[in-house]
Design a protein around this motif. Structure first.
Motif, PDB file in Angstrom:
ATOM      1  N   GLY A 265     -14.882 -44.737  13.689  1.00  0.00           N
ATOM      2  CA  GLY A 265     -13.784 -45.665  13.148  1.00  0.00           C
ATOM      3  C   GLY A 265     -13.664 -45.794  11.581  1.00  0.00           C
ATOM      4  N   ASP A 266     -14.277 -45.052  10.844  1.00  0.00           N
ATOM      5  CA  ASP A 266     -14.162 -45.161   9.276  1.00  0.00           C
ATOM      6  C   ASP A 266     -12.896 -45.181   8.797  1.00  0.00           C
ATOM      7  OD1 ASP A 266     -16.789 -45.405   9.604  1.00  0.00           O
ATOM      8  OD2 ASP A 266     -17.489 -43.816   8.166  1.00  0.00           O
ATOM      9  N   PHE A 267     -11.786 -44.281   9.296  1.00  0.00           N
ATOM     10  CA  PHE A 267     -10.583 -44.148   8.914  1.00  0.00           C
ATOM     11  C   PHE A 267      -9.310 -44.579   9.807  1.00  0.00           C
ATOM     12  CE2 PHE A 267     -13.199 -42.144   5.720  1.00  0.00           C
ATOM     13  CZ  PHE A 267     -12.321 -42.149   4.679  1.00  0.00           C
ATOM     14  N   GLY A 268     -10.099 -45.600  10.729  1.00  0.00           N
ATOM     15  CA  GLY A 268      -8.918 -46.221  11.743  1.00  0.00           C
ATOM     16  C   GLY A 268      -8.554 -45.078  12.618  1.00  0.00           C
ATOM     17  N   ILE A 269      -7.514 -45.630  13.430  1.00  0.00           N
ATOM     18  CA  ILE A 269      -7.065 -44.501  14.448  1.00  0.00           C
ATOM     19  C   ILE A 269      -6.643 -43.340  13.969  1.00  0.00           C
ATOM     20  CG2 ILE A 269      -4.759 -45.757  14.469  1.00  0.00           C
ATOM     21  CD1 ILE A 269      -6.446 -44.370  17.597  1.00  0.00           C
ATOM     22  N   ASP A 270      -6.138 -43.446  12.643  1.00  0.00           N
ATOM     23  CA  ASP A 270      -5.362 -41.817  12.191  1.00  0.00           C
ATOM     24  C   ASP A 270      -6.481 -40.999  12.035  1.00  0.00           C
ATOM     25  OD1 ASP A 270      -3.035 -42.910  12.219  1.00  0.00           O
ATOM     26  OD2 ASP A 270      -2.994 -43.774  10.020  1.00  0.00           O
TER      27      ASP A 270
ATOM     28  N   ALA B 182     -14.136 -32.085  22.150  1.00  0.00           N
ATOM     29  CA  ALA B 182     -14.761 -33.222  21.826  1.00  0.00           C
ATOM     30  C   ALA B 182     -15.195 -34.135  22.840  1.00  0.00           C
ATOM     31  CB  ALA B 182     -13.727 -33.876  20.698  1.00  0.00           C
ATOM     32  N   ALA B 183     -15.862 -35.162  22.660  1.00  0.00           N
ATOM     33  CA  ALA B 183     -16.240 -36.020  23.715  1.00  0.00           C
ATOM     34  C   ALA B 183     -16.459 -37.513  22.948  1.00  0.00           C
ATOM     35  CB  ALA B 183     -17.644 -35.626  24.610  1.00  0.00           C
ATOM     36  N   GLY B 184     -15.959 -38.609  23.355  1.00  0.00           N
ATOM     37  CA  GLY B 184     -16.226 -39.633  22.960  1.00  0.00           C
ATOM     38  C   GLY B 184     -15.255 -40.456  22.130  1.00  0.00           C
ATOM     39  N   THR B 185     -13.931 -39.939  21.813  1.00  0.00           N
ATOM     40  CA  THR B 185     -12.962 -40.598  21.213  1.00  0.00           C
ATOM     41  C   THR B 185     -11.810 -39.996  22.158  1.00  0.00           C
ATOM     42  OG1 THR B 185     -12.620 -38.634  19.565  1.00  0.00           O
ATOM     43  CG2 THR B 185     -14.056 -40.925  19.011  1.00  0.00           C
ATOM     44  N   GLN B 186     -10.569 -40.624  22.133  1.00  0.00           N
ATOM     45  CA  GLN B 186      -9.386 -40.295  22.581  1.00  0.00           C
ATOM     46  C   GLN B 186      -7.947 -40.538  21.688  1.00  0.00           C
ATOM     47  OE1 GLN B 186     -12.652 -41.006  24.942  1.00  0.00           O
ATOM     48  NE2 GLN B 186     -11.680 -42.619  24.278  1.00  0.00           N
ATOM     49  N   LYS B 187      -7.300 -39.699  21.911  1.00  0.00           N
ATOM     50  CA  LYS B 187      -6.149 -39.908  21.167  1.00  0.00           C
ATOM     51  C   LYS B 187      -5.006 -41.306  21.853  1.00  0.00           C
ATOM     52  CE  LYS B 187      -5.077 -35.560  18.935  1.00  0.00           C
ATOM     53  NZ  LYS B 187      -4.122 -34.247  18.857  1.00  0.00           N
ATOM     54  N   SER B 188      -5.208 -41.219  23.157  1.00  0.00           N
ATOM     55  CA  SER B 188      -4.316 -42.010  24.099  1.00  0.00           C
ATOM     56  C   SER B 188      -5.066 -42.988  24.973  1.00  0.00           C
ATOM     57  CB  SER B 188      -3.253 -41.302  24.686  1.00  0.00           C
ATOM     58  OG  SER B 188      -2.638 -41.943  25.853  1.00  0.00           O
ATOM     59  N   ALA B 189      -4.624 -44.146  25.046  1.00  0.00           N
ATOM     60  CA  ALA B 189      -5.369 -45.006  26.172  1.00  0.00           C
ATOM     61  C   ALA B 189      -5.090 -44.525  27.570  1.00  0.00           C
ATOM     62  CB  ALA B 189      -4.534 -46.471  26.021  1.00  0.00           C
TER      63      ALA B 189
ATOM     64  N   ASP C  71      -8.930 -52.099  15.465  1.00  0.00           N
ATOM     65  CA  ASP C  71      -8.121 -53.154  15.882  1.00  0.00           C
ATOM     66  C   ASP C  71      -7.960 -53.102  17.574  1.00  0.00           C
ATOM     67  OD1 ASP C  71      -5.784 -51.987  16.570  1.00  0.00           O
ATOM     68  OD2 ASP C  71      -5.497 -51.630  14.654  1.00  0.00           O
ATOM     69  N   GLU C  72      -7.744 -54.258  18.251  1.00  0.00           N
ATOM     70  CA  GLU C  72      -7.800 -54.449  19.480  1.00  0.00           C
ATOM     71  C   GLU C  72      -6.988 -53.568  20.054  1.00  0.00           C
ATOM     72  OE1 GLU C  72      -6.914 -57.993  22.816  1.00  0.00           O
ATOM     73  OE2 GLU C  72      -7.138 -58.447  20.869  1.00  0.00           O
ATOM     74  N   ASP C  73      -5.701 -53.307  19.633  1.00  0.00           N
ATOM     75  CA  ASP C  73      -4.889 -52.400  20.316  1.00  0.00           C
ATOM     76  C   ASP C  73      -5.292 -50.866  20.332  1.00  0.00           C
ATOM     77  OD1 ASP C  73      -2.792 -54.223  20.550  1.00  0.00           O
ATOM     78  OD2 ASP C  73      -1.930 -53.899  18.619  1.00  0.00           O
ATOM     79  N   ASN C  74      -6.034 -50.638  19.421  1.00  0.00           N
ATOM     80  CA  ASN C  74      -6.673 -49.261  19.205  1.00  0.00           C
ATOM     81  C   ASN C  74      -8.134 -49.099  19.705  1.00  0.00           C
ATOM     82  OD1 ASN C  74      -4.167 -48.023  18.198  1.00  0.00           O
ATOM     83  ND2 ASN C  74      -4.598 -49.013  16.297  1.00  0.00           N
ATOM     84  N   ALA C  75      -8.637 -49.988  20.264  1.00  0.00           N
ATOM     85  CA  ALA C  75     -10.080 -50.069  20.580  1.00  0.00           C
ATOM     86  C   ALA C  75     -10.392 -48.932  21.656  1.00  0.00           C
ATOM     87  CB  ALA C  75     -10.686 -51.496  21.326  1.00  0.00           C
ATOM     88  N   TYR C  76      -9.396 -48.463  22.380  1.00  0.00           N
ATOM     89  CA  TYR C  76      -9.541 -47.491  23.593  1.00  0.00           C
ATOM     90  C   TYR C  76      -9.879 -46.147  22.781  1.00  0.00           C
ATOM     91  CZ  TYR C  76      -5.324 -45.366  21.425  1.00  0.00           C
ATOM     92  OH  TYR C  76      -4.028 -44.855  20.832  1.00  0.00           O
ATOM     93  N   ALA C  77      -9.690 -45.930  21.579  1.00  0.00           N
ATOM     94  CA  ALA C  77     -10.015 -44.549  20.961  1.00  0.00           C
ATOM     95  C   ALA C  77     -11.413 -44.346  20.762  1.00  0.00           C
ATOM     96  CB  ALA C  77      -9.349 -44.387  19.624  1.00  0.00           C
ATOM     97  N   VAL C  78     -12.291 -45.047  20.577  1.00  0.00           N
ATOM     98  CA  VAL C  78     -13.691 -44.862  20.588  1.00  0.00           C
ATOM     99  C   VAL C  78     -14.566 -45.323  21.599  1.00  0.00           C
ATOM    100  CG1 VAL C  78     -15.863 -44.777  19.000  1.00  0.00           C
ATOM    101  CG2 VAL C  78     -13.368 -44.661  18.010  1.00  0.00           C
ATOM    102  N   ASN C  79     -15.062 -44.485  22.293  1.00  0.00           N
ATOM    103  CA  ASN C  79     -16.030 -45.134  23.277  1.00  0.00           C
ATOM    104  C   ASN C  79     -17.314 -45.919  22.890  1.00  0.00           C
ATOM    105  OD1 ASN C  79     -14.222 -43.720  25.068  1.00  0.00           O
ATOM    106  ND2 ASN C  79     -15.951 -42.188  25.605  1.00  0.00           N
TER     107      ASN C  79
END
Length: 443
Positions: free
Chosen positions: A175-180, A196-203, A232-240
């Motif tokens: 998460g070093d550079f946020g959702i982008d 890749a495994a462990g991060t997602q672009k979409s919820a 942030d809470e809205d993007n927490a889905y992006a990283v397991n």
């Protein structure tokens, strides 16, 4: 003239149907011979009400049935520890004349080992967020300033060329550079053909990845126990994330293991970024997490984060059909590539390994683990390079590596081969031995 043509046409048709009749009679005889025992007992398809077709009796389909029943295939799944590209590496692999990077030399001695595998997975401890526009010089647009890891995009191409198939993208720096940063990393990896495994672009994206390896579907579930920078809470889905061993998050990871299995994965690999830095033994939280993942159905559990090797365990598991099978755990694979060096504290953070898990599948039976292989590795510096050496190969061929392996390097090479790698098996009761440049353990 027309009559001659008609006669010729009739003759050709007659020959065709006569040949077809002879061929059909031949296959029918073969089938009767094959099922003679069943015919006498009334169990054959030839005496049942089940419709028998030429397709069912064809030689092609009979061969296909035979192959699916008795064929045997062996695949090698390989796992690496942390891969990072830090300041010392960026300095050595930056070309000021072209304002570009190239990390190819980091893998020059180890690529042949990775490409000998059917599938290679590693932990990528960084993101590819693109050049930082706050800096004019390309060199300054990447790096580890403020403990934020941003790696040049060409690293994706270099890792793919070295033989890496999948990267765990859930780790401390995800998460070093946020959702982008999460999304751009996934895009760069996808563009070169690395999963890749462990991060997602979409919820709505699945929190696991399935890869087909020689017709066997392997599921990968990856989580990090902590993040350097929280989303942030809205993007927490992006990283397991396990949020420091949060009970609900552990349940979520276990549910993802089960979901990957339901989605067709014949094998499930759980990849965990957790543990105390520089510890050579797992703590109780790691052990408990690994136990939960095996109970959820994982076949292989791979740990990273401590930057040092931690023990291997071979688990006796029970498959869903009640049959016995083996499971593999390694609490930490150490660092595969980075700026780690052997420190004054005596931590072996420059030593890693390629862990091969050998999987066998016979016919329609379930695939099973039959052994493991460990190829010891050592991160090595020169004035111009930072690269990974295959330790046993260097030990066995010192003269060939005299330009990069001085007396100090050879001390590390010998420690890797003779102490660190065999030591990983001390609690397993298993015995291994070197075959060539790899430490082999069969069950």
């Amino acid at each position: 003239m027309k009559d001659v043509r008609r006669l010729l046409y009739v003759v050709v048709c007659a020959v065709f149907f006569i040949g077809l009749y002879i061929l059909s009679d031949f296959y029918a005889g073969e089938a009767v011979g094959k099922y003679a025992g069943e015919i006498s007992s009334g169990n054959s398809k030839l005496t049942s009400n089940e419709k028998v077709t030429m397709d069912g009796l064809s030689l092609e389909n009979q061969i296909g049935s035979y192959v699916s029943t008795v064929s045997r295939q062996e695949i090698r799944l390989s796992f690496l520890g942390d891969i990072t590209f830090e300041g010392d590496q960026l300095e050595r692999y930056y070309d000021s004349s072209t304002e570009s990077f190239d990390f190819t030399n980091s893998f020059k001695y180890i690529t042949k080992y990775l490409k000998a595998s059917n599938f290679v997975a590693a932990d990528f401890e960084a993101v590819m967020a693109g050049p930082d526009e706050d800096y004019e010089n390309v060199f300054d647009q990447y790096g580890t300033a403020g403990f934020l890891y941003n790696v040049p995009e060409v690293a994706a191409e270099n890792m793919k060329a070295a033989g890496i198939s999948l990267l765990q993208t859930a780790n401390e720096h995800a998460g070093d550079f946020g959702i982008d940063g999460v999304k751009s990393t996934l895009s760069y990896l996808d563009s070169v053909g690395i999963k890749a495994a462990g991060t997602q672009k979409s919820a709505n994206d699945k929190r696991y990845t399935i890869a087909s390896v020689s017709s066997i579907k392997i599921g990968f579930v990856a989580y990090s126990n902590n993040l350097n920078m929280e989303l942030d809470e809205d993007n927490a889905y992006a990283v397991n994330s396990l949020d420091n061993y949060d009970e609900n998050k552990i349940k979520q990871m276990c549910n993802d293991v089960r979901a990957a299995r339901r989605d067709g994965a014949e094998f499930v690999v759980a990849m965990v970024y957790a543990g105390e830095v520089y510890n050579t033994e797992p703590d109780d939280s790691q052990k408990s997490l690994f136990n939960s993942l095996f109970e959820a159905g994982a076949d292989i559990v791979i740990g990273t984060e401590p930057y040092a090797m931690q023990p291997i365990e071979v688990r006796d598991l029970t498959d869903t059909d009640g049959t016995a099978k083996k499971g593999i755990a390694i609490y930490s694979l150490g660092t595969f590539l980075g700026s780690e060096t052997y420190g004054s504290a005596g931590i072996d953070n420059d030593i890693g390994a390629i862990l091969d898990v050998v999987v066998n599948k016979e016919g329609n039976k379930k695939a099973k683990i039959s052994g493991i292989r460990l190829t010891p590795t050592c991160i090595t510096y020169t004035e111009d390079d930072v690269f990974v050496l295959p330790a046993a190969e260097v030990k066995n061929n010192k003269d060939s590596f005299s330009d990069v392996a001085d007396e100090t390097v050879m001390e590390r090479i010998n420690a890797a081969c003779d102490e660190i790698i065999p030591g990983l098996l001390e609690e397993t009761g298993l015995q291994g031995s070197y075959s060539g440049n790899t430490y082999v353990v069969n069950f």
